[in-house]
Motif scaffolding. Sequence first.
Motif: not given
Length: 71
Positions: A59-66, A45-54
């Motif tokens: 949790k750190d493990d979710l950060l790593d997964q993302s 969805i973020a890539m479709d929008r072509g906009q910066r996304t926050l």
Amino acid sequence: MKRLKLYPHQESARQAIHNAITEGITRPVFTMATGGGKTVTFTEIAMDRGQRTLILVPKDDLLDQSRNTIL
């Protein structure tokens, strides 16, 4: 960034978010079960929008997964 192949339920969620945005909803929300592919879906969805996304994660493990999914 690499494009990801979405499963049918992820594509449905992606399309629903795009429809909501088109209808004027500025902050749409979606939910999926654990293991449903939320990271993959919101990345597309973020890539479709072509906009910066926050992306905020609790949790750190979710950060790593993302990070691993996006990059």
